[in-house]
Scaffold this active site. Structure first.
Site, PDB file in Angstrom:
ATOM      1  N   GLY A   8      39.220  45.957  43.253  1.00 40.25           N
ATOM      2  CA  GLY A   8      38.930  46.476  44.367  1.00 40.25           C
ATOM      3  C   GLY A   8      39.889  46.799  45.479  1.00 40.25           C
ATOM      4  O   GLY A   8      39.954  47.606  46.236  1.00 40.25           O
ATOM      5  N   SER A   9      41.214  46.339  44.792  1.00 41.49           N
ATOM      6  CA  SER A   9      42.219  46.722  45.637  1.00 41.49           C
ATOM      7  C   SER A   9      42.428  47.663  46.057  1.00 41.49           C
ATOM      8  O   SER A   9      43.096  48.573  47.141  1.00 41.49           O
ATOM      9  CB  SER A   9      43.380  45.532  45.754  1.00 41.49           C
ATOM     10  OG  SER A   9      44.221  46.053  43.952  1.00 41.49           O
ATOM     11  N   ASN A  10      42.215  48.353  44.725  1.00 39.92           N
ATOM     12  CA  ASN A  10      42.962  50.069  44.859  1.00 39.92           C
ATOM     13  C   ASN A  10      42.176  50.750  46.067  1.00 39.92           C
ATOM     14  O   ASN A  10      42.346  51.918  46.327  1.00 39.92           O
ATOM     15  CB  ASN A  10      42.423  50.370  43.226  1.00 39.92           C
ATOM     16  CG  ASN A  10      44.194  50.407  43.061  1.00 39.92           C
ATOM     17  OD1 ASN A  10      45.474  51.084  43.651  1.00 39.92           O
ATOM     18  ND2 ASN A  10      44.531  49.795  41.993  1.00 39.92           N
ATOM     19  N   LEU A  70      35.984  49.527  34.082  1.00 37.62           N
ATOM     20  CA  LEU A  70      36.214  49.676  32.463  1.00 37.62           C
ATOM     21  C   LEU A  70      35.030  49.513  31.757  1.00 37.62           C
ATOM     22  O   LEU A  70      34.589  49.283  31.439  1.00 37.62           O
ATOM     23  CB  LEU A  70      36.079  47.863  32.887  1.00 37.62           C
ATOM     24  CG  LEU A  70      37.393  47.362  33.748  1.00 37.62           C
ATOM     25  CD1 LEU A  70      36.845  45.643  33.789  1.00 37.62           C
ATOM     26  CD2 LEU A  70      38.944  47.788  32.473  1.00 37.62           C
ATOM     27  N   ASN A 124      42.227  59.062  37.642  1.00 37.64           N
ATOM     28  CA  ASN A 124      42.631  57.460  36.944  1.00 37.64           C
ATOM     29  C   ASN A 124      43.513  57.030  37.486  1.00 37.64           C
ATOM     30  O   ASN A 124      44.844  57.759  37.197  1.00 37.64           O
ATOM     31  CB  ASN A 124      42.572  57.819  35.326  1.00 37.64           C
ATOM     32  CG  ASN A 124      42.097  55.818  35.037  1.00 37.64           C
ATOM     33  OD1 ASN A 124      41.672  54.833  35.815  1.00 37.64           O
ATOM     34  ND2 ASN A 124      43.232  55.670  34.014  1.00 37.64           N
ATOM     35  N   HIS A 167      46.851  53.794  36.045  1.00 33.70           N
ATOM     36  CA  HIS A 167      46.709  53.073  35.505  1.00 33.70           C
ATOM     37  C   HIS A 167      47.734  52.409  35.415  1.00 33.70           C
ATOM     38  O   HIS A 167      49.915  52.786  35.948  1.00 33.70           O
ATOM     39  CB  HIS A 167      47.082  53.889  33.508  1.00 33.70           C
ATOM     40  CG  HIS A 167      47.326  52.973  32.409  1.00 33.70           C
ATOM     41  ND1 HIS A 167      46.684  52.808  31.617  1.00 33.70           N
ATOM     42  CD2 HIS A 167      48.451  52.423  32.066  1.00 33.70           C
ATOM     43  CE1 HIS A 167      47.029  51.385  30.910  1.00 33.70           C
ATOM     44  NE2 HIS A 167      48.213  51.847  30.997  1.00 33.70           N
ATOM     45  N   ASP A 224      42.978  57.230  28.462  1.00 37.36           N
ATOM     46  CA  ASP A 224      44.791  57.582  29.201  1.00 37.36           C
ATOM     47  C   ASP A 224      45.728  58.568  28.250  1.00 37.36           C
ATOM     48  O   ASP A 224      46.795  58.111  28.324  1.00 37.36           O
ATOM     49  CB  ASP A 224      45.823  55.659  28.930  1.00 37.36           C
ATOM     50  CG  ASP A 224      44.768  54.768  29.369  1.00 37.36           C
ATOM     51  OD1 ASP A 224      44.563  55.107  30.449  1.00 37.36           O
ATOM     52  OD2 ASP A 224      44.805  53.317  29.308  1.00 37.36           O
ATOM     53  N   GLU A 240      50.889  50.824  43.322  1.00 36.75           N
ATOM     54  CA  GLU A 240      49.571  51.659  43.165  1.00 36.75           C
ATOM     55  C   GLU A 240      49.015  52.114  44.439  1.00 36.75           C
ATOM     56  O   GLU A 240      48.255  53.521  44.339  1.00 36.75           O
ATOM     57  CB  GLU A 240      48.450  51.264  42.492  1.00 36.75           C
ATOM     58  CG  GLU A 240      48.806  50.613  40.692  1.00 36.75           C
ATOM     59  CD  GLU A 240      48.112  49.770  39.429  1.00 36.75           C
ATOM     60  OE1 GLU A 240      46.762  49.980  40.349  1.00 36.75           O
ATOM     61  OE2 GLU A 240      48.370  49.076  38.849  1.00 36.75           O
TER      62      GLU A 240
HETATM   63  C1  GRF Z   1      44.636  48.236  39.192  1.00 30.38           C
HETATM   64  O1  GRF Z   1      46.358  47.564  38.144  1.00 30.38           O
HETATM   65  C2  GRF Z   1      44.831  49.658  37.969  1.00 30.38           C
HETATM   66  O2  GRF Z   1      46.043  50.292  37.921  1.00 30.38           O
HETATM   67  C3  GRF Z   1      43.577  49.554  36.685  1.00 30.38           C
HETATM   68  O3  GRF Z   1      42.654  48.619  37.093  1.00 30.38           O
HETATM   69  C4  GRF Z   1      43.462  47.619  37.941  1.00 30.38           C
HETATM   70  C5  GRF Z   1      42.347  47.585  39.159  1.00 30.38           C
HETATM   71  O4  GRF Z   1      42.629  47.225  40.315  1.00 30.38           O
HETATM   72  N1  GRF Z   1      42.881  51.011  36.648  1.00 30.38           N
HETATM   73  P1  GRF Z   1      41.759  46.332  42.008  1.00 30.38           P
HETATM   74  O5  GRF Z   1      40.752  46.007  41.117  1.00 30.38           O
HETATM   75  O6  GRF Z   1      42.169  47.759  42.061  1.00 30.38           O
HETATM   76  O7  GRF Z   1      42.028  45.336  42.584  1.00 30.38           O
END
Ligand code: GRF
Length: 208
Positions: free
Chosen positions: A13-15, A87, A104, A106, A147, A176
């Site tokens: 969940g860092s994004n 996922l 999304n 990627h 994708d 990202e």
């Molecule tokens: C990221 O690398 C994103 O590009 C991919 O899954 C990863 C998720 O990372 N789709 P996080 O859970 O947001 O840290």
């Protein structure tokens, strides 16, 4: 104020956190997570964003799961869905209901190193095996395939000779965290058009 965004995530969940913390013209209203143990759930709690654990397994059928997701998204007046490490394939009924409103992220420069099976460290290992000198991140609209939807933003990072998949993943991830909020801000500013599967970004003017 601004766009109401639902983030779908399954992992650390860092994004998700970056999307919450960097939001200016949009608001992350809720998290949908399909894994009860996912680290993103702790982040949501700390950031005070309501989370919903929803999956076909929990509901016993794909149909009732999709019904529940759509009910939630409509009840919360969601404008945009951001897949941040989600996922699972998004069911086509959800894609249909949110045409052109699902993004999304990627961890590579699509169309290269994308498609079914290209997720997580597999992407970075493939980039290293191919001896690429650069990689990067892509934000794209989601269609029915993996994708392949129209690309909104990309940013390159260098690949270093001594990179491991972990070091490359970390470099891509920090890009990202900037790129995903930036992409949603463009949409919130009304500066993104999709025509014939091509994305146009309208230049910034003082009116926007
Ligand atoms: C990221 O690398 C994103 O590009 C991919 O899954 C990863 C998720 O990372 N789709 P996080 O859970 O947001 O840290």
């Amino acid at each position: 104020m601004g766009l109401r965004v639902a983030v779908f995530a399954s992992g650390g969940g860092s994004n998700f956190q970056a999307l919450v913390e960097r939001a200016r013209q949009y608001r992350v209203v809720l998290l949908v997570c399909n894994r009860p143990q996912a680290g993103v759930l702790d982040r949501a709690e700390k950031l005070d964003i309501p989370s919903h654990i929803l999956s076909p397994r929990i509901f016993g059928s794909e149909t009732s799961y999709v019904d529940a997701v759509l009910d939630l998204l409509h009840k919360e007046n969601i404008d945009l869905i951001a897949l941040a490490g989600y996922l699972s394939k998004v069911p086509s009924r959800i894609i249909g209901a949110f045409q052109g409103r699902i993004l999304n992220i990627h961890p590579a420069l699509l169309p290269r190193f994308g498609g079914k099976g290209f997720y997580g460290s597999r992407v970075h290992k493939a980039v290293l095996e191919a001896k690429e000198t650069s990689s990067g991140a892509t934000v794209h609209f989601v269609d029915e395939e993996y994708d392949t939807g129209p690309i909104l933003l990309q940013k390159k990072v260098p690949v270093h000779a001594d990179d491991t998949s972990d070091s490359l993943a970390a470099r891509v991830l920090s890009v990202e965290h900037q790129l995903f909020p930036e992409a949603i801000h463009l949409i919130a500013q009304g500066r993104v058009r999709i025509q014939n599967r091509r994305v146009t970004i309208i230049p910034h003017t003082d009116d926007h």
